[in-house]
Write a protein that holds these residues in place. Structure first.
Motif, PDB file in Angstrom:
ATOM      1  N   UNK A   1      21.922  67.566  72.136  1.00  0.00           N
ATOM      2  CA  UNK A   1      21.350  68.791  71.590  1.00  0.00           C
ATOM      3  C   UNK A   1      22.128  70.014  72.077  1.00  0.00           C
ATOM      4  N   UNK A   2      22.501  70.015  73.352  1.00  0.00           N
ATOM      5  CA  UNK A   2      23.253  71.160  73.867  1.00  0.00           C
ATOM      6  C   UNK A   2      24.627  71.239  73.203  1.00  0.00           C
ATOM      7  N   UNK A   3      25.200  70.087  72.860  1.00  0.00           N
ATOM      8  CA  UNK A   3      26.488  70.091  72.172  1.00  0.00           C
ATOM      9  C   UNK A   3      26.333  70.659  70.760  1.00  0.00           C
ATOM     10  N   UNK A   4      25.226  70.335  70.110  1.00  0.00           N
ATOM     11  CA  UNK A   4      24.985  70.860  68.767  1.00  0.00           C
ATOM     12  C   UNK A   4      24.781  72.368  68.778  1.00  0.00           C
ATOM     13  N   UNK A   5      24.297  72.892  69.862  1.00  0.00           N
ATOM     14  CA  UNK A   5      24.107  74.336  69.984  1.00  0.00           C
ATOM     15  C   UNK A   5      25.419  75.016  70.376  1.00  0.00           C
ATOM     16  N   UNK A   6      26.199  74.394  71.232  1.00  0.00           N
ATOM     17  CA  UNK A   6      27.419  75.022  71.738  1.00  0.00           C
ATOM     18  C   UNK A   6      28.521  75.134  70.683  1.00  0.00           C
ATOM     19  N   UNK A   7      28.611  74.174  69.778  1.00  0.00           N
ATOM     20  CA  UNK A   7      29.675  74.211  68.766  1.00  0.00           C
ATOM     21  C   UNK A   7      29.525  75.431  67.854  1.00  0.00           C
ATOM     22  N   UNK A   8      28.347  75.709  67.270  1.00  0.00           N
ATOM     23  CA  UNK A   8      28.234  76.930  66.458  1.00  0.00           C
ATOM     24  C   UNK A   8      28.426  78.211  67.267  1.00  0.00           C
ATOM     25  N   UNK A   9      27.955  78.205  68.514  1.00  0.00           N
ATOM     26  CA  UNK A   9      28.152  79.386  69.363  1.00  0.00           C
ATOM     27  C   UNK A   9      29.646  79.623  69.590  1.00  0.00           C
ATOM     28  N   UNK A  10      30.390  78.559  69.836  1.00  0.00           N
ATOM     29  CA  UNK A  10      31.837  78.675  70.030  1.00  0.00           C
ATOM     30  C   UNK A  10      32.526  79.173  68.758  1.00  0.00           C
ATOM     31  N   UNK A  11      32.103  78.682  67.607  1.00  0.00           N
ATOM     32  CA  UNK A  11      32.695  79.118  66.338  1.00  0.00           C
ATOM     33  C   UNK A  11      32.404  80.596  66.096  1.00  0.00           C
ATOM     34  N   UNK A  12      31.172  81.043  66.352  1.00  0.00           N
ATOM     35  CA  UNK A  12      30.849  82.459  66.191  1.00  0.00           C
ATOM     36  C   UNK A  12      31.642  83.327  67.167  1.00  0.00           C
ATOM     37  N   UNK A  13      31.798  82.856  68.375  1.00  0.00           N
ATOM     38  CA  UNK A  13      32.578  83.591  69.369  1.00  0.00           C
ATOM     39  C   UNK A  13      34.031  83.748  68.919  1.00  0.00           C
ATOM     40  N   UNK A  14      34.620  82.683  68.401  1.00  0.00           N
ATOM     41  CA  UNK A  14      35.995  82.747  67.900  1.00  0.00           C
ATOM     42  C   UNK A  14      36.101  83.706  66.713  1.00  0.00           C
ATOM     43  N   UNK A  15      35.086  83.688  65.848  1.00  0.00           N
ATOM     44  CA  UNK A  15      35.114  84.574  64.685  1.00  0.00           C
ATOM     45  C   UNK A  15      35.113  86.035  65.122  1.00  0.00           C
ATOM     46  N   UNK A  16      34.197  86.399  66.011  1.00  0.00           N
ATOM     47  CA  UNK A  16      34.071  87.800  66.394  1.00  0.00           C
ATOM     48  C   UNK A  16      35.161  88.272  67.350  1.00  0.00           C
ATOM     49  N   UNK A  17      35.794  87.363  68.085  1.00  0.00           N
ATOM     50  CA  UNK A  17      36.813  87.792  69.030  1.00  0.00           C
ATOM     51  C   UNK A  17      38.241  87.636  68.510  1.00  0.00           C
ATOM     52  N   UNK A  18      38.471  86.775  67.505  1.00  0.00           N
ATOM     53  CA  UNK A  18      39.834  86.526  67.049  1.00  0.00           C
ATOM     54  C   UNK A  18      39.992  86.819  65.560  1.00  0.00           C
TER      55      UNK A  18
END
Length: 114
Positions: free
Chosen positions: A26-43
């Motif tokens: 479950x934590x992996x399922x939450x972390x993947x979208x968070x990582x994708x959003x972070x990459x979108x807003x920072x890069x």
């Protein structure tokens, strides 16, 4: 006693590998979208914004503009083609550079004051 006992503690070698904590998936399922959003807003978003600003700069480019190239050469635009721009860097010294190599348009009179 074997020579490996000095490198690997016998107790550590005999312990079974611990089972992963419950809910690890479950934590992996939450972390993947968070990582994708972070990459979108920072890069991705800042890069596309810079590309849009650079395209607007190229569209407004006109003869007589004082420009600075990516390599640090400053000059005045004398001719604009579809892919290349002619920049006069000194009296009767002209260079052809790609349009994308223009980094900034300088304020009028910058080169005369320098």
């Amino acid at each position: 006693m074997s020579p490996l006992d000095f490198l690997i503690a016998p107790a550590a070698a005999q312990t079974a590998q611990a089972a992963p904590p419950p809910g690890g998936g479950l934590s992996m399922l939450v972390m993947v979208p968070v990582f994708i959003l972070l990459m979108y807003f920072m890069v991705i978003r800042p890069q596309s914004k810079r590309a849009k600003e650079h395209k607007a700069l190229m569209d407004k480019l006109s003869k007589g503009d004082e420009v600075l190239t990516n390599s640090g050469i400053a000059g005045v635009v004398t001719d604009i083609g579809e892919n290349f721009v002619t920049v006069e860097v000194a009296d009767n010294v002209r260079m052809r550079v790609q349009r994308g190599a223009i980094a900034n348009v300088l304020p009028k009179g910058t080169l005369k004051n320098a």
